[in-house]
Design a protein around this motif. Structure first.
Motif, short mmCIF file in Angstrom:
data_model
loop_
_atom_site.label_atom_id
_atom_site.label_comp_id
_atom_site.label_asym_id
_atom_site.label_seq_id
_atom_site.Cartn_x
_atom_site.Cartn_y
_atom_site.Cartn_z
N TRP A 271 0.18 11.35 4.93
CA TRP A 271 0.22 9.88 4.93
C TRP A 271 -0.10 9.33 6.31
N TRP B 235 -7.64 6.22 -4.10
CA TRP B 235 -7.15 7.58 -3.84
C TRP B 235 -6.13 7.99 -4.89
N ALA C 3 1.18 4.13 -2.82
CA ALA C 3 0.99 5.56 -2.57
C ALA C 3 2.16 6.36 -3.10
N SER D 256 0.82 -1.20 0.00
CA SER D 256 0.00 0.00 0.00
C SER D 256 0.86 1.26 0.00
N GLN E 109 -7.00 -1.18 3.25
CA GLN E 109 -6.04 -0.08 3.09
C GLN E 109 -5.56 0.01 1.65
N VAL F 94 -2.30 10.05 8.13
CA VAL F 94 -3.74 9.88 8.30
C VAL F 94 -4.26 8.76 7.40
N TRP F 95 -4.01 8.90 6.10
CA TRP F 95 -4.68 7.93 5.22
C TRP F 95 -3.93 6.63 5.08
N GLN F 96 -2.72 6.53 5.61
CA GLN F 96 -2.05 5.23 5.68
C GLN F 96 -2.11 4.65 7.08
N ILE G 18 -8.23 1.59 -0.41
CA ILE G 18 -8.26 3.05 -0.20
C ILE G 18 -7.13 3.71 -0.97
N THR G 19 -5.94 3.16 -0.81
CA THR G 19 -4.78 3.75 -1.46
C THR G 19 -4.94 3.76 -2.97
#
Lengths: 318, 173, 120, 222
Positions: free
Chosen positions: A180, A313, A163, A159, A306, A182-184, A309-310
C-alpha cells in the motif's frame, strides 16, 4: 455494554486526549527550538523543561477571561468547546491496537471525517461572535480552507477504504499490506497535505496569520478559552497523525504486532506528528489564493486519480 | 419502552425543540446554529433507528457543509451580533407559517398512522453493505441523475457568482 | 451496532463536563476586573472603527458551495467501498462511479476554465 | 562628432525602447489576466527541490548543537570592552562636572563642596580642594554612550562588564557613588598594548635621558 464500561472508556479517551496533545506540544517546543538553533524550555519541571506546558496550563487558568462588550456572549463562550469536543470525539474511535479502541464504530473512516467536519464550526463561531474584523476575516478564511481541504482528505480516505473494502478503521489496518505504501502513495501525500491544512498549521496557517490578521478567530480570546483552542489544535495533530497511521501506515502492523502493536501505532503516529512539526519550521506561509488553487487544481484531481487507480486495481485483482 | 425508545424520544425532543428555537430566534446566526443542533440530533435519530451510514452522512454533509454554507452566506451579507429587526417577519407571515407547519405535521402524522398504525415494523436494510448493494444495483439511474443535478447546480451557481466577478476583473486588468 | 455509539455519547458528555469543570475552576482561580477599555474590541490599540463586520471576499462562499457539491459526491464513495469486491457489482459499480465522478469533473473543469478558481 | 553620434544613437534607440516598454506593459497586463501562471512556471524548476531544501536545512540545524548560553547557570564570557555599567573611582574625581555637562541624557548628578586645606609648610598658602558629596548615575536614563568616561580628565570613570543590576522599579535604577565604587572591583585591567605599539606617554617621559638644565620640549613631539 454496561454503564461502567462506557464510563471507563470515556474517561480513558479523555485521559489520552489530555496527555497526548501535551506530548506533541512539548515535542514541538523542543524540536522547533533545536531546528532553529535554540534549546527551548529548559527550566519548568527540571529536566529539559518537561513541565513547560503544565506550567502554561496553570498560567492560562489564572488569567482573566475577557469577553468583549460587542461580542455575542454565548456563541463566543461556546466556540472553544465545539472545537475541543469535535477532536475529542474523533479521537475516541481511533484504534490503538487490535481490539483496543475507545468506540469501535462500524464506519470509522466516515465517523472521523464527520466529527472533524463539525469542528469547522468552532473557528467560524469564534470568528463571527468576536465582533472583530480580524476575527471575522480569520473565521472566513478558516472555514473556506477547512471546507476546501476536507474534500481531498475525504477522497484520499475513500481510496483507502476502497482498497480495504471496509469502512472500519480496525478493518483497514487488518487489510493493510506494505505494498500500500507504493500504490496509495499519491493518496497519502494528498491526505498529509490536506491534514496539515485542516490543522491550520504552517504552511497553511492563513486563518491565524499573525502578520496579517493578528490571530484570526482567536484574536479576542484570553485565558482558559484561548488555551482550549490551542489544546484543540494539538489534539488535532494527534488525531490526524493517528488517522494517517491507521489509514496509510498500517497502524499496529509490524514485527511482534501481537505484543507491541500499540507501540507500533504510537511510534508511527509520533513520526507523522514530527513531520507536521517539521513542516512548520521549514516552510513559509502560502498566499491565500495559492491555497485554494492548490486544493482544487492539485489535490482534488490527484485524489480522484488515486481513487481511479485504486478502483481499477481492486476490480482487476478480485 | 426499551432503551432505544427512550433514546429516540430524547433525541427527537431535542431535535424538535431546537428546530422551534431556530425559527423563533431573532438572531440570524443563532438560527443557523440552532439548525446545527437540529440536524445533528436528527443524525442521532437515524442512528437510533440503525442507519449508521445515513447518520454519519447527515453530520458530514448537513452539519459540516450545508450549515457552514448557510453561515457563510449570512456572514458575507452582514449578520449583526444581536437581534436584528430588519430580518424579522410580520405577524401575518408568522401565522401563515404556523398554519402550514401544523398542516404538514397533521398530514404526515395522518399518513404515517394510517399506513402503519400501531404495527411494529422490523427494520432491515440499514447496514452500509446492503445500502450500497441497493444503490449500485437497483437505483443506478437516480444515482447517475444525481450527478447531473449536482453539475447543473454547480454551473448555475458559478454563473451567478460570475455576474459579479467578471466586470471587476476587467476593471482590474 | 449501537453500543460503540454509547461510548461516543459518553465521550461527548465527558468532553462537555471537562469544559464545564474547567470554566468552573477558572471562575474560582482567575481574577475578574473588567474595565471598558479591556472589553472593547481589539483593533491593534486603536479605537474600534465602525462595527465588528468586515467586507469579505465573496469567493469564500464559492468555495463553500463547491465543497457542498463535491462532498455530496464523495460520500457515495464510502458505500462503494463495501461492494466493490462483491462479484456481481464490481465492474458495474466501477463504471457507475466513473460516470458519476466524471460528470462532476466536468463541473470542476468548467469552473477552472472560466477562471473561477482564481482569486480575482 | 561624438556628441552628435550619441544623440543619434539615443534617437535611434528611442522607438526601440518604447517598443520594449510596451512589451513590458503587455506582459504585465497578461500577468494581471493570469496572475498566478507566470510565477508558477518560474517556480516549477525550483519548487520541489526548494521544499526539500527547507526540510534538509532544518534537519541539519536540529542535529547541530545549539549555541545557546544558559545564562543564569553559565555566566557569559564577555569581551573586555563590554559596556555593562559605569564604575567610579572616587579618589580620582575632582568634581569638575565635565561628565555631567557632557552627558546627553543629563543622568549624572554631582554635589560637592569646597574644603580648605591648611598649608603644609610654614607660611605657605592654604589650598582649597573639591570634596565629592554625591555622585549618582541614573541608569534608567543612561544610554551607555560612554561620553562621560571619554571626557573625564582624571580617569575617575571606567567601563565595567557587570550587567546584573536589574531592578523591579525604575526608580531604583539611580545608583550612588558607593554602588558605583563597588563596581570598580569588576573593572578589568587595561588591555595590554599591541606588540610594537608606542610606549605610553608616561613611560616615554620617564625613559628620557636626564639632561641638566632647563628641559625644552622636542620640536617633533606628537
Amino acid at each position: 455494554m454496561s454503564l461502567l464500561e462506557v464510563v471507563v472508556r470515556s474517561v480513558v479517551v479523555l485521559a489520552a486526549f489530555l496527555v497526548l496533545p501535551l506530548l506533541v506540544g512539548q515535542t514541538e517546543h523542543k524540536v522547533m527550538a533545536h531546528m532553529q538553533g535554540r534549546l527551548g524550555p529548559m527550566y519548568a519541571g527540571g529536566f529539559h523543561g518537561w513541565a513547560q506546558l503544565v506550567a502554561d496550563g496553570v498560567k492560562f487558568a489564572q488569567k482573566e477571561d475577557v469577553t468583549p462588550r460587542e461580542a455575542d456572549r454565548w456563541v463566543f463562550r461556546l466556540a472553544p468547546a465545539v472545537s475541543l469536543v469535535a477532536y475529542l470525539v474523533a479521537l475516541s474511535v481511533l484504534p490503538l491496537t487490535s481490539g483496543v479502541v475507545g468506540a469501535d464504530v462500524g464506519a470509522g473512516v466516515l465517523f472521523v471525517l464527520a466529527a472533524m467536519a463539525v469542528g469547522i464550526l468552532g473557528p467560524l463561531m469564534a470568528g463571527w461572535a468576536s465582533a472583530n474584523k480580524y476575527s471575522l476575516l480569520g473565521g472566513m478564511r478558516a472555514a473556506a480552507q477547512l471546507l476546501s481541504y476536507e474534500l481531498p482528505m475525504v477522497l484520499a480516505a475513500a481510496s483507502v477504504a476502497l482498497a480495504a473494502g471496509t469502512l472500519s478503521l480496525s478493518g483497514i489496518v487488518e487489510q493493510w499490506h506494505p505494498l500500500w505504501l507504493v500504490w496509495q502513495l499519491p493518496g497519502a501525500v494528498v491526505f498529509l497535505v490536506a491534514a496539515v491544512a485542516e490543522l491550520q498549521r504552517v504552511p497553511f496557517d492563513m486563518p491565524m496569520a499573525d502578520s496579517e490578521i493578528v490571530f484570526g478567530p482567536l484574536t479576542e480570546y484570553t485565558g482558559l478559552r484561548f488555551a482550549f483552542f490551542l489544546l484543540a489544535e494539538y489534539a488535532g495533530i494527534v488525531v490526524m497523525s493517528l488517522l494517517f497511521t491507521v489509514l496509510f501506515l498500517g497502524g499496529w502492523q509490524g514485527p511482534f504486532a501481537a505484543a507491541l502493536g500499540w507501540l507500533w501505532t504510537l511510534v508511527k503516529a509520533s513520526a507523522v506528528a514530527f513531520v507536521v512539526i517539521w513542516f512548520r519550521v521549514a516552510w513559509p506561509r502560502l498566499r491565500e489564493d495559492q491555497l485554494q488553487r492548490l486544493a482544487w487544481l492539485v489535490l482534488v484531481p490527484l485524489g480522484l486519480a488515486q481513487l481511479a487507480i485504486t478502483g481499477v486495481w481492486v476490480v482487476l485483482t478480485t | 419502552m426499551t432503551t432505544l425508545d427512550v433514546l429516540f424520544t430524547a433525541v427527537g425532543v431535542i431535535a424538535a425543540a431546537s428546530a422551534v428555537l431556530s425559527v423563533t430566534t431573532r438572531h440570524v446566526v443563532h438560527a443557523a446554529l440552532w439548525l446545527v443542533v437540529t440536524l445533528g440530533t436528527l443524525a442521532g435519530c437515524y442512528l437510533v433507528l440503525g442507519a449508521e451510514l445515513i447518520a454519519l452522512v447527515q453530520v458530514l454533509i448537513y452539519v459540516g457543509a450545508v450549515v457552514v454554507l448557510v453561515l457563510f452566506a449570512l456572514m458575507l451579507t452582514r449578520a449583526p451580533v444581536g437581534p436584528s429587526a430588519e430580518h424579522d417577519t410580520g405577524p401575518v407571515q408568522r401565522v401563515a407559517a404556523a398554519v402550514v407547519a401544523a398542516g404538514t405535521t397533521a398530514l404526515l402524522a395522518g399518513v404515517l398512522l394510517a399506513a402503519l398504525g400501531g404495527r411494529t415494523v422490523q427494520i432491515h436494510g440499514g447496514s452500509t453493505t446492503e445500502l450500497a448493494t441497493q444503490l449500485f444495483g437497483r437505483w443506478v439511474w437516480p444515482f447517475e441523475l444525481l450527478s447531473v443535478l449536482l453539475l447543473v447546480s454547480l454551473v448555475a451557481a458559478l454563473a451567478i457568482s460570475r455576474l459579479r466577478a467578471d466586470p471587476d476583473s476587467e476593471v482590474r486588468s | 451496532m449501537l453500543s460503540p455509539y454509547l461510548v461516543v455519547g459518553g465521550v461527548v458528555l465527558v468532553g462537555v463536563l471537562l469544559f464545564v469543570a474547567a470554566m468552573g475552576a477558572r471562575r474560582l482561580i482567575a481574577p475578574s476586573a473588567p474595565t471598558p477599555a479591556k472589553e472593547s474590541t481589539y483593533e491593534c490599540g486603536v479605537d474600534p472603527v465602525g462595527e465588528g463586520w468586515a467586507q469579505t471576499n465573496v469567493r469564500y462562499f464559492l468555495y463553500a458551495f463547491l465543497y457542498v457539491i463535491f462532498a455530496v459526491d464523495a460520500v457515495y464513495l464510502f458505500p462503494w467501498a463495501t461492494v466493490i469486491r462483491s462479484s456481481d457489482l464490481a465492474l458495474a459499480s466501477l463504471a457507475e462511479v466513473g460516470i458519476f465522478v466524471g460528470v462532476l469533473l466536468i463541473g470542476l473543469a468548467h469552473a477552472w476554465r472560466h477562471g473561477l478558481l482564481r482569486w480575482l | 562628432m561624438s556628441d552628435d553620434d550619441s544623440v543619434r544613437t539615443r534617437a535611434e534607440r528611442g522607438p526601440e525602447r518604447r517598443g520594449a516598454a510596451t512589451d513590458n506593459m503587455s506582459d504585465r497586463t497578461m500577468d494581471a489576466e493570469q496572475p498566478e501562471r507566470e510565477p508558477e512556471r518560474g517556480e516549477r524548476g525550483g519548487l520541489v527541490p526548494g521544499i526539500f531544501k527547507g526540510l534538509a536545512t532544518t534537519a541539519r540545524a536540529m542535529v547541530t548543537p545549539s549555541h545557546t548560553a544558559e545564562y543564569p547557570d553559565v555566566l557569559p564570557d564577555l569581551p573586555p570592552r563590554s559596556r555593562g555599567t559605569i564604575a567610579l573611582l572616587e579618589e580620582n574625581c575632582t568634581s569638575c562636572m565635565l561628565c555631567a555637562r557632557e552627558c546627553p541624557d543629563w543622568c549624572i548628578y554631582i554635589d560637592s563642596h569646597k574644603e580648605t586645606l591648611p598649608a603644609t609648610t610654614e607660611g605657605g598658602r592654604e589650598r582649597q580642594r573639591n570634596v565629592l558629596d554625591r555622585f549618582g548615575i541614573d541608569f534608567s536614563l543612561c544610554m551607555y554612550c560612554g561620553i562621560c568616561i571619554e571626557v573625564c580628565p582624571f580617569d575617575a570613570l571606567f567601563w565595567s562588564p557587570e550587567f546584573e543590576y536589574a531592578e523591579t522599579d525604575i526608580r531604583d535604577m539611580l545608583h550612588e557613588k558607593d554602588r558605583l565604587g563597588e563596581w570598580m572591583a569588576t573593572v578589568p585591567p587595561p588591555p595590554a598594548l599591541d606588540p610594537g605599539a608606542a610606549d605610553a606617554a608616561e613611560v616615554t617621559a620617564l625613559s628620557k635621558p636626564v639632561r641638566p638644565g632647563r628641559a625644552t620640549p622636542p620640536a617633533g613631539r606628537p
